[in-house]
Design a protein around this motif. Structure first.
Motif, short mmCIF file in Angstrom:
data_model
loop_
_atom_site.label_atom_id
_atom_site.label_comp_id
_atom_site.label_asym_id
_atom_site.label_seq_id
_atom_site.Cartn_x
_atom_site.Cartn_y
_atom_site.Cartn_z
N GLU A 215 0.83 -1.20 0.00
CA GLU A 215 0.00 0.00 0.00
C GLU A 215 0.87 1.26 0.00
OE1 GLU A 215 -3.68 0.34 1.88
OE2 GLU A 215 -3.64 -1.68 2.75
N ARG A 216 0.21 2.39 -0.18
CA ARG A 216 0.90 3.66 -0.05
C ARG A 216 1.51 3.76 1.35
NH1 ARG A 216 2.82 5.52 -3.37
NH2 ARG A 216 2.44 7.75 -3.16
N PRO A 217 2.70 4.27 1.47
CA PRO A 217 3.35 4.34 2.79
C PRO A 217 2.50 5.04 3.85
CG PRO A 217 4.94 4.84 1.06
CD PRO A 217 3.60 4.74 0.39
N GLU A 218 1.68 5.98 3.44
CA GLU A 218 0.86 6.70 4.42
C GLU A 218 -0.13 5.77 5.12
OE1 GLU A 218 -1.04 9.82 6.64
OE2 GLU A 218 0.98 9.31 5.96
N PHE A 219 -0.65 4.77 4.40
CA PHE A 219 -1.59 3.86 5.03
C PHE A 219 -0.89 2.91 6.00
CE2 PHE A 219 -4.14 5.54 1.68
CZ PHE A 219 -5.42 5.53 2.19
N ILE A 220 0.33 2.54 5.68
CA ILE A 220 1.11 1.73 6.62
C ILE A 220 1.42 2.56 7.87
CG2 ILE A 220 3.28 0.49 6.94
CD1 ILE A 220 3.18 -0.19 3.94
N ARG A 221 1.77 3.82 7.67
CA ARG A 221 2.04 4.71 8.81
C ARG A 221 0.80 4.87 9.68
NH1 ARG A 221 1.46 9.75 10.82
NH2 ARG A 221 0.00 10.37 9.18
N GLN A 222 -0.36 5.06 9.05
CA GLN A 222 -1.60 5.23 9.80
C GLN A 222 -1.93 4.00 10.64
OE1 GLN A 222 -4.22 7.64 9.97
NE2 GLN A 222 -3.35 9.23 8.64
N SER A 223 -1.71 2.82 10.07
CA SER A 223 -1.98 1.58 10.80
C SER A 223 -1.00 1.41 11.96
CB SER A 223 -1.90 0.39 9.85
OG SER A 223 -2.93 0.45 8.89
N ASP A 224 0.26 1.68 11.69
CA ASP A 224 1.28 1.58 12.74
C ASP A 224 0.99 2.57 13.87
OD1 ASP A 224 4.03 0.66 13.69
OD2 ASP A 224 4.34 2.82 13.50
N LEU A 225 0.53 3.76 13.50
CA LEU A 225 0.23 4.78 14.50
C LEU A 225 -0.84 4.30 15.46
CD1 LEU A 225 0.45 7.79 15.46
CD2 LEU A 225 -1.40 8.28 13.83
N MET A 226 -1.92 3.76 14.92
CA MET A 226 -3.03 3.32 15.77
C MET A 226 -2.58 2.23 16.74
SD MET A 226 -6.22 3.95 16.33
CE MET A 226 -7.23 3.24 17.62
N ALA A 227 -1.88 1.24 16.19
CA ALA A 227 -1.43 0.13 17.04
C ALA A 227 -0.43 0.61 18.09
CB ALA A 227 -0.81 -0.96 16.18
N ASN A 228 0.45 1.50 17.70
CA ASN A 228 1.49 1.98 18.60
C ASN A 228 0.90 2.80 19.74
OD1 ASN A 228 3.81 3.06 19.76
ND2 ASN A 228 4.83 3.40 17.81
N VAL A 229 0.04 3.76 19.40
CA VAL A 229 -0.49 4.66 20.43
C VAL A 229 -1.37 3.91 21.41
CG1 VAL A 229 -2.02 6.63 20.83
CG2 VAL A 229 -0.32 6.72 19.01
N TRP A 230 -2.29 3.08 20.92
CA TRP A 230 -3.22 2.43 21.85
C TRP A 230 -2.57 1.28 22.62
CZ3 TRP A 230 -9.13 2.18 20.79
CH2 TRP A 230 -9.62 3.49 20.73
N THR A 231 -1.46 0.74 22.12
CA THR A 231 -0.70 -0.22 22.93
C THR A 231 -0.24 0.46 24.22
OG1 THR A 231 0.06 -1.54 21.06
CG2 THR A 231 1.41 -1.59 23.03
N GLY A 232 0.17 1.72 24.09
CA GLY A 232 0.61 2.47 25.26
C GLY A 232 -0.52 2.85 26.19
N LEU A 233 -1.74 2.60 25.79
CA LEU A 233 -2.91 2.89 26.62
C LEU A 233 -3.58 1.61 27.10
CD1 LEU A 233 -4.31 5.83 24.46
CD2 LEU A 233 -3.03 6.00 26.60
N ASP A 234 -2.80 0.53 27.08
CA ASP A 234 -3.22 -0.77 27.63
C ASP A 234 -4.34 -1.45 26.86
OD1 ASP A 234 -1.31 -0.74 29.69
OD2 ASP A 234 -2.62 0.48 30.96
N VAL A 235 -4.46 -1.13 25.58
CA VAL A 235 -5.38 -1.84 24.70
C VAL A 235 -4.60 -2.97 24.01
CG1 VAL A 235 -6.82 -1.69 22.63
CG2 VAL A 235 -6.85 0.16 24.32
N PRO A 236 -5.12 -4.19 24.01
CA PRO A 236 -4.45 -5.26 23.25
C PRO A 236 -4.51 -4.94 21.76
CG PRO A 236 -6.05 -6.17 24.81
CD PRO A 236 -6.30 -4.68 24.74
N THR A 237 -3.39 -4.58 21.18
CA THR A 237 -3.37 -4.20 19.77
C THR A 237 -2.42 -5.10 19.00
OG1 THR A 237 -1.58 -2.59 19.97
CG2 THR A 237 -3.82 -1.78 20.34
N ARG A 238 -2.65 -5.16 17.70
CA ARG A 238 -1.75 -5.90 16.82
C ARG A 238 -1.67 -5.16 15.49
NH1 ARG A 238 -2.72 -12.22 15.40
NH2 ARG A 238 -2.72 -12.28 17.70
N LEU A 239 -0.46 -5.02 14.98
CA LEU A 239 -0.25 -4.50 13.64
C LEU A 239 0.11 -5.66 12.73
CD1 LEU A 239 0.23 -2.19 11.55
CD2 LEU A 239 2.61 -2.16 12.34
#
Length: 269
Positions: A215-239
């Motif tokens: 995909e376009r790099p921006e969509f990979i960045r957007q997905s990584d962002l969501m998983a990264n930020v909410w992992t730090g908020l104790d949500v079980p996340t996976r990228l």
């Protein structure tokens, strides 16, 4: 300065993409024609597009999957994507696919409220756990259901067992710099409010950000962002970065009951 229009221009980087919408619609129509348990156009509001289709499994239902389509909040409807229900349906899940009012007739914040209403309606028709999935703009809409300002009633929210955001958009602020914002009409205030990655989560319901490796790099960045930020908020996340798949092929696996993305959607992995 970065070209933000190009960053979000999926079709321009996928050969033959101009023919794909007609192919998707045809495949979905053929699939609908073969369904035995199909309930179309269930109203969840008074608006013309505030309707959902419900696909029921052959036997007892294990729960409800809600799939929200993409199209940058300004194109497509539920009828283009019916065949994506097959993977979950074959595993005994009921699948709801809502349409929603498109921009500029509605603001993105209005669409978020519509999806909450659509989920509530589908949840009133199907018992058991709820699993949310959305593609692109749909990925934005389903992750917004999990935020601290979620419009889902507690009885519905507490049934959400997992959310799959496929090529989702989780920080809308860059869209202010695109030509498409002439249609979206986003302000900085609304873009911030509507960005799930900028919210606290309402609880700890698991989230998977799934994106194609081509995909376009921006969509990979957007997905990584969501998983990264909410992992730090104790949500079980996976990228999950799915190798070789682009913004359109990344959802094809939902039609396959044996695919990894279907397994993730219904909680088998």
């Amino acid at each position: 300065m970065r070209d933000w229009d190009d960053a979000y221009a999926n079709s321009a980087h996928i050969p033959g993409s101009d023919k794909m919408p007609a192919q998707w619609a045809e495949r979905a129509a053929v699939y609908r024609a073969g369904l035995k348990n199909f309930r179309p156009d269930i109203a969840y509001g008074a608006g013309e597009r505030q309707k959902l289709d419900l696909i029921l499994p052959d036997g007892d239902s294990n729960g409800l999957v809600v799939f929200v389509h993409g199209g940058y909040w300004m194109r497509f409807d539920k009828s283009t994507w019916t065949d994506l229900a097959e993977g979950a349906r074959r595993h005994g899940w009921s699948v709801a696919l809502p349409s929603y009012t498109l921009t500029p007739a509605a603001r993105i914040s209005d669409i978020t409220a519509e999806i909450a209403a659509a989920i509530a309606k589908a949840a009133s028709l199907v018992s058991g756990p709820i699993r949310l999935a959305g593609h692109s703009a749909g990925g934005h809409l389903v992750t917004r259901m999990l935020c601290d300002d979620s419009r889902l009633e507690p009885a519905v929210y507490n049934r959400v067992a997992g959310t799959l955001s496929i090529s989702g958009l989780h920080d809308l602020r860059p869209l202010l710099k695109t030509k498409m914002n002439e249609t979206l009409g986003l302000t900085m205030e609304e873009a911030t409010l509507e960005s799930a990655a900028l919210h606290l989560p309402r609880g700890h319901s698991p989230v998977t950000a799934w994106v194609g490796g081509s995909e376009r790099p921006e969509f990979i960045r957007q997905s990584d962002l969501m998983a990264n930020v909410w992992t730090g908020l104790d949500v079980p996340t996976r990228l999950v970065v799915d190798p070789g798949l682009n913004h359109f092929t990344v959802i094809d696996g939902l039609k396959d009951p044996s695919s990894p993305i279907t397994a993730r959607l219904i909680g088998l992995d």
